[in-house]
Write a protein that holds these residues in place. Structure first.
Motif, PDB file in Angstrom:
ATOM      1  N   LYS A   1       0.848  -1.180   0.000  1.00 41.60           N
ATOM      2  CA  LYS A   1       0.000   0.000   0.000  1.00 41.60           C
ATOM      3  C   LYS A   1       0.896   1.246   0.000  1.00 41.60           C
ATOM      4  O   LYS A   1       2.117   1.144   0.086  1.00 41.60           O
ATOM      5  N   ASP A   2       0.297   2.401  -0.099  1.00 40.97           N
ATOM      6  CA  ASP A   2       1.061   3.650  -0.034  1.00 40.97           C
ATOM      7  C   ASP A   2       1.164   4.126   1.415  1.00 40.97           C
ATOM      8  O   ASP A   2       0.270   3.872   2.236  1.00 40.97           O
ATOM      9  N   MET A   3       2.244   4.825   1.706  1.00 43.08           N
ATOM     10  CA  MET A   3       2.395   5.457   3.019  1.00 43.08           C
ATOM     11  C   MET A   3       1.629   6.773   3.043  1.00 43.08           C
ATOM     12  O   MET A   3       1.680   7.559   2.089  1.00 43.08           O
ATOM     13  N   ALA A   4       0.921   7.017   4.126  1.00 43.02           N
ATOM     14  CA  ALA A   4       0.238   8.294   4.336  1.00 43.02           C
ATOM     15  C   ALA A   4       0.167   8.528   5.843  1.00 43.02           C
ATOM     16  O   ALA A   4      -0.702   7.972   6.526  1.00 43.02           O
ATOM     17  N   LEU A   5       1.070   9.327   6.360  1.00 42.66           N
ATOM     18  CA  LEU A   5       1.151   9.513   7.813  1.00 42.66           C
ATOM     19  C   LEU A   5       0.235  10.609   8.334  1.00 42.66           C
ATOM     20  O   LEU A   5       0.081  10.759   9.546  1.00 42.66           O
ATOM     21  N   LYS A   6      -0.325  11.411   7.446  1.00 43.65           N
ATOM     22  CA  LYS A   6      -1.296  12.452   7.815  1.00 43.65           C
ATOM     23  C   LYS A   6      -0.767  13.285   9.000  1.00 43.65           C
ATOM     24  O   LYS A   6       0.387  13.685   8.988  1.00 43.65           O
ATOM     25  N   ASP A   7      -1.595  13.510  10.020  1.00 44.42           N
ATOM     26  CA  ASP A   7      -1.142  14.424  11.085  1.00 44.42           C
ATOM     27  C   ASP A   7      -0.176  13.785  12.075  1.00 44.42           C
ATOM     28  O   ASP A   7       0.310  14.446  12.997  1.00 44.42           O
ATOM     29  N   ASP A   8       0.174  12.513  11.875  1.00 39.50           N
ATOM     30  CA  ASP A   8       1.253  11.934  12.676  1.00 39.50           C
ATOM     31  C   ASP A   8       2.589  12.615  12.390  1.00 39.50           C
ATOM     32  O   ASP A   8       3.542  12.466  13.163  1.00 39.50           O
ATOM     33  N   VAL A   9       2.669  13.319  11.284  1.00 38.38           N
ATOM     34  CA  VAL A   9       3.926  14.014  10.978  1.00 38.38           C
ATOM     35  C   VAL A   9       4.270  15.031  12.054  1.00 38.38           C
ATOM     36  O   VAL A   9       5.438  15.374  12.235  1.00 38.38           O
ATOM     37  N   LEU A  10       3.273  15.516  12.764  1.00 37.85           N
ATOM     38  CA  LEU A  10       3.525  16.508  13.817  1.00 37.85           C
ATOM     39  C   LEU A  10       4.300  15.907  14.988  1.00 37.85           C
ATOM     40  O   LEU A  10       4.895  16.630  15.776  1.00 37.85           O
ATOM     41  N   LYS A  11       4.294  14.566  15.098  1.00 39.62           N
ATOM     42  CA  LYS A  11       4.993  13.898  16.199  1.00 39.62           C
ATOM     43  C   LYS A  11       6.441  13.545  15.849  1.00 39.62           C
ATOM     44  O   LYS A  11       7.172  13.071  16.712  1.00 39.62           O
ATOM     45  N   MET A  12       6.828  13.772  14.611  1.00 38.72           N
ATOM     46  CA  MET A  12       8.135  13.305  14.150  1.00 38.72           C
ATOM     47  C   MET A  12       9.186  14.397  14.338  1.00 38.72           C
ATOM     48  O   MET A  12       9.112  15.450  13.699  1.00 38.72           O
ATOM     49  N   PRO A  13      10.187  14.156  15.188  1.00 39.31           N
ATOM     50  CA  PRO A  13      11.176  15.201  15.507  1.00 39.31           C
ATOM     51  C   PRO A  13      12.331  15.250  14.510  1.00 39.31           C
ATOM     52  O   PRO A  13      13.485  15.411  14.888  1.00 39.31           O
ATOM     53  N   VAL A  14      12.015  15.116  13.244  1.00 37.14           N
ATOM     54  CA  VAL A  14      13.064  15.101  12.225  1.00 37.14           C
ATOM     55  C   VAL A  14      13.258  16.490  11.628  1.00 37.14           C
ATOM     56  O   VAL A  14      12.425  17.377  11.784  1.00 37.14           O
ATOM     57  N   THR A  15      14.346  16.664  10.902  1.00 36.45           N
ATOM     58  CA  THR A  15      14.620  17.938  10.229  1.00 36.45           C
ATOM     59  C   THR A  15      13.689  18.154   9.055  1.00 36.45           C
ATOM     60  O   THR A  15      13.179  19.254   8.819  1.00 36.45           O
ATOM     61  N   SER A  16      13.465  17.053   8.297  1.00 33.38           N
ATOM     62  CA  SER A  16      12.764  17.177   7.025  1.00 33.38           C
ATOM     63  C   SER A  16      11.738  16.068   6.854  1.00 33.38           C
ATOM     64  O   SER A  16      12.015  14.898   7.150  1.00 33.38           O
ATOM     65  N   LEU A  17      10.555  16.451   6.384  1.00 35.86           N
ATOM     66  CA  LEU A  17       9.462  15.521   6.119  1.00 35.86           C
ATOM     67  C   LEU A  17       9.331  15.373   4.607  1.00 35.86           C
ATOM     68  O   LEU A  17       9.049  16.339   3.899  1.00 35.86           O
ATOM     69  N   LYS A  18       9.517  14.168   4.133  1.00 40.00           N
ATOM     70  CA  LYS A  18       9.729  13.937   2.697  1.00 40.00           C
ATOM     71  C   LYS A  18       8.542  13.252   2.044  1.00 40.00           C
ATOM     72  O   LYS A  18       8.067  12.206   2.507  1.00 40.00           O
ATOM     73  N   ILE A  19       8.088  13.824   0.939  1.00 41.31           N
ATOM     74  CA  ILE A  19       7.035  13.236   0.112  1.00 41.31           C
ATOM     75  C   ILE A  19       7.700  12.466  -1.020  1.00 41.31           C
ATOM     76  O   ILE A  19       8.555  13.003  -1.726  1.00 41.31           O
ATOM     77  N   GLU A  20       7.325  11.207  -1.199  1.00 42.55           N
ATOM     78  CA  GLU A  20       7.845  10.417  -2.325  1.00 42.55           C
ATOM     79  C   GLU A  20       7.070  10.774  -3.580  1.00 42.55           C
ATOM     80  O   GLU A  20       5.910  11.141  -3.508  1.00 42.55           O
ATOM     81  N   GLY A  21       7.713  10.668  -4.769  1.00 41.26           N
ATOM     82  CA  GLY A  21       6.929  10.883  -5.971  1.00 41.26           C
ATOM     83  C   GLY A  21       7.607  11.572  -7.125  1.00 41.26           C
ATOM     84  O   GLY A  21       6.984  12.377  -7.824  1.00 41.26           O
ATOM     85  N   ARG A  22       8.871  11.272  -7.392  1.00 46.43           N
ATOM     86  CA  ARG A  22       9.530  11.918  -8.537  1.00 46.43           C
ATOM     87  C   ARG A  22       9.020  11.400  -9.883  1.00 46.43           C
ATOM     88  O   ARG A  22       9.351  11.977 -10.909  1.00 46.43           O
ATOM     89  N   LYS A  23       8.233  10.333  -9.869  1.00 47.01           N
ATOM     90  CA  LYS A  23       7.642   9.850 -11.118  1.00 47.01           C
ATOM     91  C   LYS A  23       6.177  10.282 -11.250  1.00 47.01           C
ATOM     92  O   LYS A  23       5.498   9.920 -12.203  1.00 47.01           O
ATOM     93  N   LYS A  24       5.696  11.064 -10.294  1.00 47.30           N
ATOM     94  CA  LYS A  24       4.323  11.557 -10.334  1.00 47.30           C
ATOM     95  C   LYS A  24       4.275  12.923 -11.040  1.00 47.30           C
ATOM     96  O   LYS A  24       5.274  13.635 -11.126  1.00 47.30           O
ATOM     97  N   ASN A  25       3.061  13.282 -11.495  1.00 49.29           N
ATOM     98  CA  ASN A  25       2.926  14.539 -12.234  1.00 49.29           C
ATOM     99  C   ASN A  25       2.754  15.737 -11.294  1.00 49.29           C
ATOM    100  O   ASN A  25       2.637  15.595 -10.066  1.00 49.29           O
ATOM    101  N   ALA A  26       2.717  16.911 -11.892  1.00 44.51           N
ATOM    102  CA  ALA A  26       2.634  18.147 -11.111  1.00 44.51           C
ATOM    103  C   ALA A  26       1.350  18.217 -10.296  1.00 44.51           C
ATOM    104  O   ALA A  26       1.339  18.768  -9.188  1.00 44.51           O
ATOM    105  N   LEU A  27       0.260  17.692 -10.834  1.00 47.80           N
ATOM    106  CA  LEU A  27      -1.016  17.716 -10.123  1.00 47.80           C
ATOM    107  C   LEU A  27      -0.915  16.944  -8.808  1.00 47.80           C
ATOM    108  O   LEU A  27      -1.360  17.422  -7.748  1.00 47.80           O
TER     109      LEU A  27
END
Length: 756
Positions: free
Chosen positions: A213-239
């Motif tokens: 399945k695809d990853m979708a962390l939604k508002d759990d990202v607010l709990k992640m103490p990392v520097t950068s939150l990364k979206i995968e998708g260099r093969k996806k379109n601009a939309l």
């Protein structure tokens, strides 16, 4: 706490502009070469130049993914790609290859080093090791839990980056050879064909056992103490990039999850969503029945007529929207563009949520039945919902800064910059207003037009306050800028140590089961490498001569602390020969006083990587089983460390944190279990052990017939993971040691010529 960076993908220029418009703080992208998404459009130098200029003008950052493995003869082309990154002023490069990291560290100090997720950083020790190797940021393995992420993020002076949304691989990134060895297209070289998404025959029927399945962390990202939150998708379109970036920007800005925007994403592209293992082990992360884009659930078929179906739609549906229906027995949903629809017996353009719609099916539709789920797979409304601004071509082109000096004399005017000068003769009289002359000179030389220059500073020498016509100043500028020759930076590779050429080759056996060696004459063996595990009985090592023993730490270990005490005892016991298969091993072992070997999973494909390994303390490296014969030979002949060539191995096609077993976790014995799988006539074996899955081809790799063409210091025969009787192991050993292939073996990419 410092603001988290929202990092968005850009497979092309349009996706990059969309990402920045919808709130990305940084964008990562690939060049035309050495990108782990080789089939994306990627960026040429002109596009990269303009995009970086555009991003920097808005206070945003750009990272270039130069994150594939690089063969020896590709190093000159790698330099060209890194030169482009330097000229275009990207903020960092994302790397997998240790040789590329060495080159950047020594030749491009202006570029930050980010460790790609392909380096399989899955524990704190691995992150610490890469920090010492010069990386300022590590991209964490997607498999980690929130607690593990927090542990790594606590390292002072090291930035961390974690994926929050997008496609998932069944394997740990960087530890997958499936596409490479079975299809001839390496994921480590940006060419993955995704064979894991295929349907396999197995003990639970024909299913997509490895299709995530695809990853979708939604508002759990607010709990992640990392520097950068990364979206995968260099093969996806601009939309897609616009919609996902917008969704997470709102969450990070305190506006919460937006259901409508979530539904938009699912209409654009989405497999079913998952949090993966963020909150612990989850066995529901695989989608076994269907592959590919599903869409937004729109209802279930209520009636089936000839050429029509009816359902109460959960969302607005309009003509020309994309519809998909799950059809039992089919790998992919049945999809079509909605052309005709009725509500209340009347033809309509749109059916509103809650209305009963009768949808006309296209010709040759499959047999459908009541109750099948229907999805809204694309929507005209959503396609028009994410507009974004684009700059004019050339508006943000980055130019070379020039300091220009103009000297005005009574009979000539001279302009000089960058070591070049031009002059124009004339008769120049005193100006009515000397101050306006400087303004005119500055205005003329600021007009750089299509040249690669921009005026940085102007020095005017006009002691007599003379006047020069603007037309002459413009001519002077054109002559000067045409005269200046810009030379591209010529970078040479950092030097490596003296090449190590073996005069005589030895033989190694690598095993995780000492019983396998019972029928082999150890006098024929120069070294026995034993792969350790938490359950391994170290007392059994006493049955072997210590001078022939090398102890190996596993490539993947989520809890390295369990090895700390055994390693300490073994070191105190005089075991000085060690092997590591991942960066975490560097932290577990002392920096000095041991004989350290790098296993093939650390991917030494060029002499720069080998030199970096030597600098990190390695005394020997292992060639990768996914490499080709020509490159193996080049490394064995020219590398500054002795090389080991594996000549027989049951190579793991992948290693995964996802359990393949169907039973509930609570009742799982967690011991070793083998499962047989089959796809398109090929047989595979899956090893399930302690919540981890490894996949093996039915045929072992054997390079014995070609091995003598590679002057390696050692040839190695592996009896690891799969069980061999002493007699079977002795038979393989005898044959391979005579440089004869084992019948029915595979060759991987050995004779591919490097095109893998």
């Amino acid at each position: 706490m410092k603001k988290k960076e929202l990092l968005a993908p850009a497979g092309d220029l349009e996706a990059g502009y969309a990402a920045l418009f919808y709130g990305a703080d940084a964008v990562y992208l690939g060049l035309k070469r050495f990108s782990a998404r080789a089939t994306a459009a990627n960026f040429d130098e002109g596009e990269l130049n303009e995009f970086v200029g555009f991003a920097h003008a808005r206070g945003k950052k750009v990272y270039a993914a130069v994150n594939t493995l690089v063969e020896e003869d590709e190093l000159p082309e790698l330099l060209k790609s890194l030169d482009i990154c330097s000229r275009c002023r990207v903020d960092a490069v994302i790397l997998q290859d240790l040789g590329a990291a060495r080159i950047v560290r020594e030749k491009y100090p202006e570029l930050e080093l980010h460790a790609s997720t392909q380096m399989a950083v899955h524990n704190k020790e691995g992150a610490l090791a890469l920090k010492k190797l010069g990386f300022s940021r590590v991209v964490l393995a997607r498999e980690l839990s929130l607690a593990e992420i927090k542990d790594i993020a606590s390292i002072p002076g090291l930035e961390t980056e974690a994926f929050i949304h997008g496609a998932l691989c069944y394997s740990y990134s960087g530890m997958c050879l499936f596409s490479s060895l079975e299809c001839g297209r390496s994921a480590n070289r940006g060419k993955c064909l995704y064979p894991c998404r295929a349907e396999f025959e197995g003990e639970n029927g024909d299913r997509h056992y490895f299709s995530m399945k695809d990853m979708a962390l939604k508002d759990d990202v607010l709990k992640m103490p990392v520097t950068s939150l990364k979206i995968e998708g260099r093969k996806k379109n601009a939309l897609y990039v616009a919609a996902v970036t917008d969704y997470y920007r709102r969450i990070l800005d305190g506006k919460g999850c937006d259901t409508a925007r979530e539904e938009n994403i699912k209409q654009i592209f989405s497999r079913p969503w998952s949090e993966f293992h963020l909150h612990g082990k989850d066995k529901t992360v695989v989608e076994p029945d269907f592959v590919g884009h599903r869409g937004l659930p729109a209802g279930r078929i209520e009636q089936v007529f000839k050429g029509r179906i009816s359902l109460h739609v959960r969302h607005d549906v309009a003509r020309h929207d994309g519809i998909q229906i799950d059809v039992p027995g089919e790998e992919r949903p049945f999809g079509f563009s909605l052309q005709n629809m009725q509500v209340g017996g009347k033809n309509v353009f749109e059916a509103k949520a809650g209305q009963e719609a009768v949808i006309m099916l296209p010709p040759k539709a499959p047999k459908l039945e009541k109750g099948l789920p229907v999805y809204l797979a694309s929507s005209g409304r959503v396609k028009g919902a994410y507009g974004y601004d684009r700059p004019k071509p050339g508006e943000f082109r980055q130019r070379l800064p020039l300091d220009v000096r103009v000297t005005i004399g009574a009979d000539k005017v001279t302009a000089a910059a960058a070591g070049f000068s031009v002059e124009l003769a004339g008769e120049f009289l005193p100006a009515k207003d000397a101050a306006k002359v400087e303004d005119a000179v500055r205005g003329a030389f600021a007009k750089t037009g299509d040249t690669p220059f921009e005026l940085a500073a102007l020095a005017l020498e006009n002691p007599d306050g003379l006047f020069v016509p603007v037309s002459l100043l413009n001519a002077l500028r054109r002559d000067l800028y045409a005269e200046i020759k810009t030379e591209e930076k010529t970078t040479v590779l950092p030097p490596t140590g003296r090449s190590f050429a073996a005069e005589k080759s030895g033989w190694i056996i690598r095993t995780d089961d000492l019983d396998t060696l019972a029928a082999i004459d150890l006098n024929e063996v120069d070294e026995v490498t034993v792969l350790l595990s938490p359950e391994f009985d170290a007392e059994r090592l006493k049955t072997l001569p210590k001078n022939k023993l090398r102890l190996a730490l596993p490539a993947l270990e989520r809890a390295p602390a369990k090895y700390a005490e055994p390693v300490r005892r073994l070191l105190e016991g005089g075991f000085r020969k060690w092997e590591i298969g991942n960066w975490w091993g560097l932290e577990m072992l002392p920096a000095n006083g041991i004989d350290l070997s790098f296993d093939g999973s650390l991917y030494m494909l060029n002499t720069q990587a080998v030199q970096a390994a030597k600098d990190a303390g390695a005394g020997r490296i292992t060639l990768s089983v996914e490499d080709c014969l020509n490159n193996m030979r080049a490394l064995a002949e020219n590398a500054p460390l002795p090389a080991v060539m594996p000549v027989y191995q049951d190579a793991p096609l992948f290693t995964s944190a996802v359990c393949i077993r169907a039973n509930p976790c609570k009742s799982c014995p967690r011991g070793e279990k083998w499962l047989k799988l089959r796809h398109e006539g090929r047989e595979y074996l899956a090893l399930s052990k302690n919540c981890q899955t490894m996949l093996f081809a039915g045929r072992p790799l054997c390079f014995a017939a070609e091995a003598e063409k590679v002057p390696a210091a050692f040839y190695r025969v592996d009896f690891v993971y799969r069980r061999y009787s002493p007699e079977a192991a002795a038979s393989v050993w005898k044959k391979v040691r005579a440089f004869e292939d084992v019948p029915g073996c595979a060759k991987g990419n050995l004779v591919s010529g490097g095109n893998f």
